[in-house]
Design a protein around this motif. Structure first.
Motif, PDB file in Angstrom:
ATOM      1  N   ILE A  11       0.864  -1.193   0.000  1.00 49.83           N
ATOM      2  CA  ILE A  11       0.000   0.000   0.000  1.00 49.83           C
ATOM      3  C   ILE A  11       0.901   1.243   0.000  1.00 49.83           C
ATOM      4  CG2 ILE A  11      -1.922   1.157   1.183  1.00 49.83           C
ATOM      5  CD1 ILE A  11      -2.455  -1.822   0.312  1.00 49.83           C
ATOM      6  N   GLY A  12       0.722   2.112  -0.998  1.00 49.10           N
ATOM      7  CA  GLY A  12       1.670   3.227  -1.142  1.00 49.10           C
ATOM      8  C   GLY A  12       2.973   2.736  -1.737  1.00 49.10           C
ATOM      9  N   GLY A  13       2.886   1.683  -2.534  1.00 50.16           N
ATOM     10  CA  GLY A  13       4.082   1.024  -3.078  1.00 50.16           C
ATOM     11  C   GLY A  13       4.834   1.824  -4.125  1.00 50.16           C
ATOM     12  N   SER A  16       9.215   5.799  -1.878  1.00 53.00           N
ATOM     13  CA  SER A  16      10.620   5.412  -1.734  1.00 53.00           C
ATOM     14  C   SER A  16      10.747   4.037  -1.090  1.00 53.00           C
ATOM     15  CB  SER A  16      11.357   6.429  -0.868  1.00 53.00           C
ATOM     16  OG  SER A  16      11.069   7.726  -1.278  1.00 53.00           O
ATOM     17  N   LEU A  17      10.134   3.866   0.068  1.00 52.37           N
ATOM     18  CA  LEU A  17      10.277   2.588   0.776  1.00 52.37           C
ATOM     19  C   LEU A  17       9.543   1.468   0.032  1.00 52.37           C
ATOM     20  CD1 LEU A  17      11.472   1.254   3.326  1.00 52.37           C
ATOM     21  CD2 LEU A  17       9.235   1.524   4.391  1.00 52.37           C
ATOM     22  N   GLY A  18       8.302   1.738  -0.360  1.00 59.25           N
ATOM     23  CA  GLY A  18       7.495   0.696  -1.003  1.00 59.25           C
ATOM     24  C   GLY A  18       8.129   0.166  -2.272  1.00 59.25           C
ATOM     25  N   GLY A  35       0.607  -1.011  -4.897  1.00 63.82           N
ATOM     26  CA  GLY A  35      -0.630  -0.250  -4.764  1.00 63.82           C
ATOM     27  C   GLY A  35      -0.388   1.255  -4.771  1.00 63.82           C
ATOM     28  N   SER A  36      -1.393   1.966  -5.246  1.00 60.88           N
ATOM     29  CA  SER A  36      -1.332   3.427  -5.294  1.00 60.88           C
ATOM     30  C   SER A  36      -2.759   3.966  -5.236  1.00 60.88           C
ATOM     31  CB  SER A  36      -0.673   3.863  -6.605  1.00 60.88           C
ATOM     32  OG  SER A  36      -0.847   5.252  -6.812  1.00 60.88           O
ATOM     33  N   ARG A  37      -2.880   5.275  -4.955  1.00 60.50           N
ATOM     34  CA  ARG A  37      -4.206   5.890  -5.066  1.00 60.50           C
ATOM     35  C   ARG A  37      -4.630   5.930  -6.528  1.00 60.50           C
ATOM     36  NH1 ARG A  37      -2.623  11.156  -1.777  1.00 60.50           N
ATOM     37  NH2 ARG A  37      -0.687  10.593  -2.833  1.00 60.50           N
ATOM     38  N   GLU A  40      -2.536   4.271 -12.607  1.00 58.83           N
ATOM     39  CA  GLU A  40      -1.561   4.678 -13.624  1.00 58.83           C
ATOM     40  C   GLU A  40      -0.180   4.905 -12.993  1.00 58.83           C
ATOM     41  OE1 GLU A  40      -4.580   6.072 -13.168  1.00 58.83           O
ATOM     42  OE2 GLU A  40      -5.509   5.046 -14.881  1.00 58.83           O
ATOM     43  N   LYS A  41      -0.190   5.560 -11.828  1.00 57.83           N
ATOM     44  CA  LYS A  41       1.084   5.826 -11.147  1.00 57.83           C
ATOM     45  C   LYS A  41       1.749   4.501 -10.764  1.00 57.83           C
ATOM     46  CE  LYS A  41       2.977   8.430  -7.215  1.00 57.83           C
ATOM     47  NZ  LYS A  41       2.652   9.277  -6.060  1.00 57.83           N
ATOM     48  N   ALA A  42       0.944   3.566 -10.282  1.00 58.18           N
ATOM     49  CA  ALA A  42       1.480   2.255  -9.897  1.00 58.18           C
ATOM     50  C   ALA A  42       2.056   1.540 -11.120  1.00 58.18           C
ATOM     51  CB  ALA A  42       0.382   1.412  -9.256  1.00 58.18           C
ATOM     52  N   THR A 101       5.096  -0.226   8.392  1.00 54.00           N
ATOM     53  CA  THR A 101       6.434   0.387   8.433  1.00 54.00           C
ATOM     54  C   THR A 101       6.364   1.852   8.869  1.00 54.00           C
ATOM     55  OG1 THR A 101       6.354   1.269   6.169  1.00 54.00           O
ATOM     56  CG2 THR A 101       7.068  -1.033   6.419  1.00 54.00           C
ATOM     57  N   THR A 102       5.156   2.303   9.186  1.00 52.07           N
ATOM     58  CA  THR A 102       4.940   3.738   9.423  1.00 52.07           C
ATOM     59  C   THR A 102       5.750   4.280  10.601  1.00 52.07           C
ATOM     60  OG1 THR A 102       2.661   3.369   8.715  1.00 52.07           O
ATOM     61  CG2 THR A 102       3.146   5.486   9.766  1.00 52.07           C
ATOM     62  N   VAL A 103       6.380   5.410  10.365  1.00 51.87           N
ATOM     63  CA  VAL A 103       7.039   6.140  11.446  1.00 51.87           C
ATOM     64  C   VAL A 103       6.257   7.439  11.646  1.00 51.87           C
ATOM     65  CG1 VAL A 103       9.151   7.245  12.228  1.00 51.87           C
ATOM     66  CG2 VAL A 103       9.288   5.187  10.809  1.00 51.87           C
ATOM     67  N   ALA A 138       7.875  -3.234  11.507  1.00 52.34           N
ATOM     68  CA  ALA A 138       9.310  -3.446  11.245  1.00 52.34           C
ATOM     69  C   ALA A 138       9.814  -2.438  10.232  1.00 52.34           C
ATOM     70  CB  ALA A 138       9.540  -4.862  10.716  1.00 52.34           C
ATOM     71  N   LEU A 139      11.104  -2.458  10.018  1.00 54.41           N
ATOM     72  CA  LEU A 139      11.802  -1.728   8.943  1.00 54.41           C
ATOM     73  C   LEU A 139      11.956  -0.227   9.194  1.00 54.41           C
ATOM     74  CD1 LEU A 139      10.162  -3.596   5.923  1.00 54.41           C
ATOM     75  CD2 LEU A 139      12.557  -3.762   6.623  1.00 54.41           C
ATOM     76  N   HIS A 140      11.665   0.240  10.409  1.00 53.09           N
ATOM     77  CA  HIS A 140      11.723   1.678  10.681  1.00 53.09           C
ATOM     78  C   HIS A 140      13.125   2.260  10.546  1.00 53.09           C
ATOM     79  CE1 HIS A 140       8.425  -0.081  13.269  1.00 53.09           C
ATOM     80  NE2 HIS A 140       7.765   0.671  12.421  1.00 53.09           N
ATOM     81  N   THR A 141      14.134   1.426  10.730  1.00 55.81           N
ATOM     82  CA  THR A 141      15.511   1.941  10.724  1.00 55.81           C
ATOM     83  C   THR A 141      16.264   1.581   9.440  1.00 55.81           C
ATOM     84  OG1 THR A 141      16.173  -0.062  11.918  1.00 55.81           O
ATOM     85  CG2 THR A 141      15.723   1.908  13.239  1.00 55.81           C
ATOM     86  N   VAL A 142      15.501   1.198   8.402  1.00 57.95           N
ATOM     87  CA  VAL A 142      16.147   0.824   7.133  1.00 57.95           C
ATOM     88  C   VAL A 142      15.942   1.957   6.123  1.00 57.95           C
ATOM     89  CG1 VAL A 142      16.155  -0.831   5.239  1.00 57.95           C
ATOM     90  CG2 VAL A 142      15.791  -1.623   7.588  1.00 57.95           C
ATOM     91  N   SER A 143      17.027   2.400   5.520  1.00 59.41           N
ATOM     92  CA  SER A 143      16.939   3.505   4.552  1.00 59.41           C
ATOM     93  C   SER A 143      16.446   2.998   3.199  1.00 59.41           C
ATOM     94  CB  SER A 143      18.333   4.131   4.406  1.00 59.41           C
ATOM     95  OG  SER A 143      18.412   4.828   3.192  1.00 59.41           O
ATOM     96  N   ALA A 144      15.416   3.660   2.691  1.00 59.50           N
ATOM     97  CA  ALA A 144      14.868   3.284   1.376  1.00 59.50           C
ATOM     98  C   ALA A 144      15.931   3.421   0.285  1.00 59.50           C
ATOM     99  CB  ALA A 144      13.664   4.163   1.051  1.00 59.50           C
ATOM    100  N   ALA A 145      16.803   4.411   0.415  1.00 59.02           N
ATOM    101  CA  ALA A 145      17.838   4.635  -0.603  1.00 59.02           C
ATOM    102  C   ALA A 145      18.728   3.403  -0.745  1.00 59.02           C
ATOM    103  CB  ALA A 145      18.669   5.849  -0.222  1.00 59.02           C
TER     104      ALA A 145
END
Ligand SMILES: NC(=O)c1ccc[n+]([C@@H]2O[C@H](COP(=O)([O-])OP(=O)(O)OC[C@H]3O[C@@H](n4cnc5c(N)ncnc54)[C@H](OP(=O)(O)O)[C@@H]3O)[C@@H](O)[C@H]2O)c1
Length: 222
Positions: A11-13, A16-18, A35-37, A40-42, A101-103, A138-145
């Motif tokens: 959701i919100g894929g 950056s993180l997704g 997933g996206s709102r 087309e964007k997805a 994964t929300t912070v 989980a994954l709160h401390t993992v950088s999407a980059a």
């Protein structure tokens, strides 16, 4: 491992993180619904990932479709969109595992810990989605980059919180597929500690000019 390959709805894929998670799990053999709102964007993001990875087992869909078609649902939207997104996916995630994964960052002061009154975003998710949904955070401390760069070998560890051990283990296996080490870190109430670490990491990044600090758990033997 039998049954290890999952259908993962993000959701919100498109973010950056997704999209980083989508790429790494795709390469590990999982089936991904980004997933996206807006579909087309997805689809645009999915086209890019297919071109980069050469793997086609990934589909661009709406968030509701991702929540419906995935067996594991991963929530990767900003905290400002957390509640409305939960309302949108509520009926489609019943009986499933939701990886949150929300912070709960409060821009612009993202380097300061700012947890919600309930204690954590993940506890809010578990409260709202109810007992038939197994929320794992989980994954709160993992950088999407770092995730997005497939050539980068990940070294970080991940705290995994949730009320059911079996659900935490499923997420631990998925985290291993990303190239990270996951640790069972207790009930969903403990997610506050992991979510709070993100602001601490952001501060460390700024102070020491690091590019995506992470954490590792050690065991001191005496
Ligand atoms: N970035 C990181 O390194 C990182 C690391 C650990 C944890 N996290 C957490 O992971 C979550 C996602 O982070 P991110 O950096 O990937 O975020 P992001 O790129 O800013 O946003 C992710 C996606 O959320 C959707 N979105 C944005 N605003 C929305 C709104 N108002 N309502 C509904 N959907 C909205 C967008 O998808 P559509 O426009 O396609 O709908 C967007 O692509 C956050 O809670 C963050 O705290 C991030």
């Amino acid at each position: 491992m039998e049954n290890h390959i999952k259908m993962i709805g993000i959701i919100g894929g498109t973010g950056s993180l997704g999209s980083g998670l989508a790429q790494r799990w795709l390469v590990a053999g999982h089936t991904i619904f980004v997933g996206s709102r807006t579909r087309e964007k997805a689809c645009t993001v999915v086209d890019e990932i297919r071109a980069k990875s050469g793997i086609t087992n990934i589909t661009g869909v709406t968030n509701i479709e991702a929540a419906t078609r995935g067996e594991i649902i991963v929530l990767t939207v900003p905290f400002g969109a957390h509640q409305t997104t939960l309302e949108e996916i509520y009926e489609h995630v019943q009986g499933k595992i939701v990886l949150d994964t929300t912070v709960p960052l409060k821009p612009p002061r993202v380097a300061r810990v700012s947890l919600p009154e309930r204690g954590s975003a993940a506890a809010m998710t578990q409260d709202y989605l109810g007992e038939h949904v197994s929320v794992v955070s989980a994954l709160h401390t993992v950088s999407a980059a770092h995730l997005i760069n497939l050539d980068h070998k990940l070294n970080g560890h991940v705290l995994i919180c949730g009320n059911r051990k079996a659900s935490r283990q499923i997420i631990a296996d998925l985290i291993e597929d990303l190239g990270l080490k996951g640790w069972h870190a207790g009930s969903i109430e403990n997610s506050a500690a992991s979510e709070a670490l993100t602001s601490t990491m952001i501060f460390i990044n700024k102070f020491y000019q690091f590019k995506g600090a992470g954490i590792q758990i050690i065991s001191e033997e005496y």
